[in-house]
Design a protein around this motif. Structure first.
Motif, PDB file in Angstrom:
ATOM      1  N   PRO A 193       0.809  -1.186  -0.051  1.00 27.38           N
ATOM      2  CA  PRO A 193       0.063  -0.059   0.111  1.00 27.38           C
ATOM      3  C   PRO A 193       0.952   1.432  -0.048  1.00 27.38           C
ATOM      4  O   PRO A 193       0.711   2.062  -0.980  1.00 27.38           O
ATOM      5  N   VAL A 194       1.955   1.503   0.910  1.00 26.51           N
ATOM      6  CA  VAL A 194       2.624   2.580   0.984  1.00 26.51           C
ATOM      7  C   VAL A 194       3.489   2.792  -0.080  1.00 26.51           C
ATOM      8  O   VAL A 194       3.746   3.729  -1.054  1.00 26.51           O
ATOM      9  N   LEU A 195       4.279   1.612  -0.378  1.00 22.61           N
ATOM     10  CA  LEU A 195       5.570   1.752  -1.410  1.00 22.61           C
ATOM     11  C   LEU A 195       5.092   1.688  -2.672  1.00 22.61           C
ATOM     12  O   LEU A 195       5.372   2.417  -3.473  1.00 22.61           O
ATOM     13  N   GLY A 196       3.955   0.762  -2.981  1.00 24.43           N
ATOM     14  CA  GLY A 196       3.153   0.758  -4.226  1.00 24.43           C
ATOM     15  C   GLY A 196       2.395   2.055  -4.590  1.00 24.43           C
ATOM     16  O   GLY A 196       2.666   2.627  -5.830  1.00 24.43           O
ATOM     17  N   LEU A 197       1.876   3.152  -3.559  1.00 23.43           N
ATOM     18  CA  LEU A 197       1.466   4.129  -3.895  1.00 23.43           C
ATOM     19  C   LEU A 197       2.663   5.456  -4.451  1.00 23.43           C
ATOM     20  O   LEU A 197       2.470   6.058  -5.247  1.00 23.43           O
ATOM     21  N   ILE A 198       3.804   5.233  -3.521  1.00 21.00           N
ATOM     22  CA  ILE A 198       4.822   5.974  -3.869  1.00 21.00           C
ATOM     23  C   ILE A 198       5.385   5.643  -5.327  1.00 21.00           C
ATOM     24  O   ILE A 198       5.666   6.617  -6.148  1.00 21.00           O
ATOM     25  N   ILE A 199       5.306   4.296  -5.645  1.00 22.86           N
ATOM     26  CA  ILE A 199       6.039   4.041  -6.946  1.00 22.86           C
ATOM     27  C   ILE A 199       5.177   4.269  -8.253  1.00 22.86           C
ATOM     28  O   ILE A 199       5.329   4.983  -8.938  1.00 22.86           O
ATOM     29  N   TRP A 200       3.776   4.241  -7.858  1.00 25.39           N
ATOM     30  CA  TRP A 200       2.718   4.531  -8.795  1.00 25.39           C
ATOM     31  C   TRP A 200       2.875   6.160  -9.109  1.00 25.39           C
ATOM     32  O   TRP A 200       2.702   6.720 -10.289  1.00 25.39           O
ATOM     33  N   ALA A 201       3.094   7.013  -7.962  1.00 22.29           N
ATOM     34  CA  ALA A 201       3.042   8.450  -8.102  1.00 22.29           C
ATOM     35  C   ALA A 201       4.105   8.823  -8.850  1.00 22.29           C
ATOM     36  O   ALA A 201       4.475   9.944  -9.481  1.00 22.29           O
ATOM     37  N   ILE A 202       5.271   7.910  -8.674  1.00 22.29           N
ATOM     38  CA  ILE A 202       6.335   8.670  -9.719  1.00 22.29           C
ATOM     39  C   ILE A 202       6.365   7.973 -11.179  1.00 22.29           C
ATOM     40  O   ILE A 202       6.757   8.716 -12.123  1.00 22.29           O
ATOM     41  N   ALA A 203       6.047   6.633 -11.130  1.00 17.87           N
ATOM     42  CA  ALA A 203       6.034   6.157 -12.459  1.00 17.87           C
ATOM     43  C   ALA A 203       4.688   5.522 -13.133  1.00 17.87           C
ATOM     44  O   ALA A 203       4.752   4.967 -14.244  1.00 17.87           O
ATOM     45  N   GLY A 204       3.706   5.617 -12.602  1.00 15.31           N
ATOM     46  CA  GLY A 204       2.784   4.979 -13.077  1.00 15.31           C
ATOM     47  C   GLY A 204       1.886   5.494 -14.124  1.00 15.31           C
ATOM     48  O   GLY A 204       2.126   6.877 -14.486  1.00 15.31           O
ATOM     49  N   PRO A 205       0.980   4.867 -14.560  1.00 17.99           N
ATOM     50  CA  PRO A 205      -0.003   5.755 -15.752  1.00 17.99           C
ATOM     51  C   PRO A 205      -0.911   6.699 -15.351  1.00 17.99           C
ATOM     52  O   PRO A 205      -1.184   6.759 -13.954  1.00 17.99           O
ATOM     53  N   ARG A 206      -1.174   7.529 -16.003  1.00 14.22           N
ATOM     54  CA  ARG A 206      -1.930   8.968 -15.704  1.00 14.22           C
ATOM     55  C   ARG A 206      -3.247   8.679 -16.162  1.00 14.22           C
ATOM     56  O   ARG A 206      -3.358   7.888 -17.374  1.00 14.22           O
ATOM     57  N   GLY A 207      -4.506   9.025 -15.408  1.00 18.95           N
ATOM     58  CA  GLY A 207      -5.769   9.114 -15.878  1.00 18.95           C
ATOM     59  C   GLY A 207      -5.959   9.733 -17.150  1.00 18.95           C
ATOM     60  O   GLY A 207      -5.217  10.905 -17.368  1.00 18.95           O
ATOM     61  N   SER A 208      -6.819   9.527 -18.004  1.00 17.36           N
ATOM     62  CA  SER A 208      -7.055  10.353 -19.076  1.00 17.36           C
ATOM     63  C   SER A 208      -7.687  11.564 -19.081  1.00 17.36           C
ATOM     64  O   SER A 208      -7.709  12.720 -20.023  1.00 17.36           O
ATOM     65  N   VAL A 209      -8.465  11.758 -18.031  1.00 15.86           N
ATOM     66  CA  VAL A 209      -9.017  13.026 -17.588  1.00 15.86           C
ATOM     67  C   VAL A 209      -8.294  13.727 -16.523  1.00 15.86           C
ATOM     68  O   VAL A 209      -7.989  13.095 -15.262  1.00 15.86           O
ATOM     69  N   ARG A 210      -7.789  14.780 -16.561  1.00 23.05           N
ATOM     70  CA  ARG A 210      -7.119  15.768 -15.666  1.00 23.05           C
ATOM     71  C   ARG A 210      -8.084  16.750 -15.113  1.00 23.05           C
ATOM     72  O   ARG A 210      -8.478  17.623 -16.127  1.00 23.05           O
ATOM     73  N   LEU A 211      -8.217  17.100 -13.783  1.00 21.21           N
ATOM     74  CA  LEU A 211      -8.897  18.472 -13.440  1.00 21.21           C
ATOM     75  C   LEU A 211      -8.229  19.617 -13.168  1.00 21.21           C
ATOM     76  O   LEU A 211      -6.984  19.507 -12.900  1.00 21.21           O
TER      77      LEU A 211
END
Length: 63
Positions: A45-63
């Motif tokens: 949960p914590v490490l996966g969240l950090i990795i996602w924030a750095i290298a993860g895919p982004r949503g197609s809709v940004r606010l």
């Protein structure tokens, strides 16, 4: 006092993980990478969240 703080931190991490999973699902990457990202966030949960924030895919809709 300590258990209340730990519970609050746990709820924040849970909310951020749910938000990250929703963003992964809304992203434009293929199904395979989506499944891997969701598993990473759920299993770490914590490490996966950090990795996602750095290298993860982004949503197609940004606010």
């Amino acid at each position: 006092m300590g258990s209340t703080f730990n519970g609050f931190v746990g709820l924040i991490i849970l909310a951020l993980d749910i938000w990250a999973i929703i963003n992964v699902i809304k992203s434009s990457v293929g199904t395979g990478p989506k499944v891997l990202w969701v598993l990473l966030i759920l299993l770490l949960p914590v490490l996966g969240l950090i990795i996602w924030a750095i290298a993860g895919p982004r949503g197609s809709v940004r606010l």
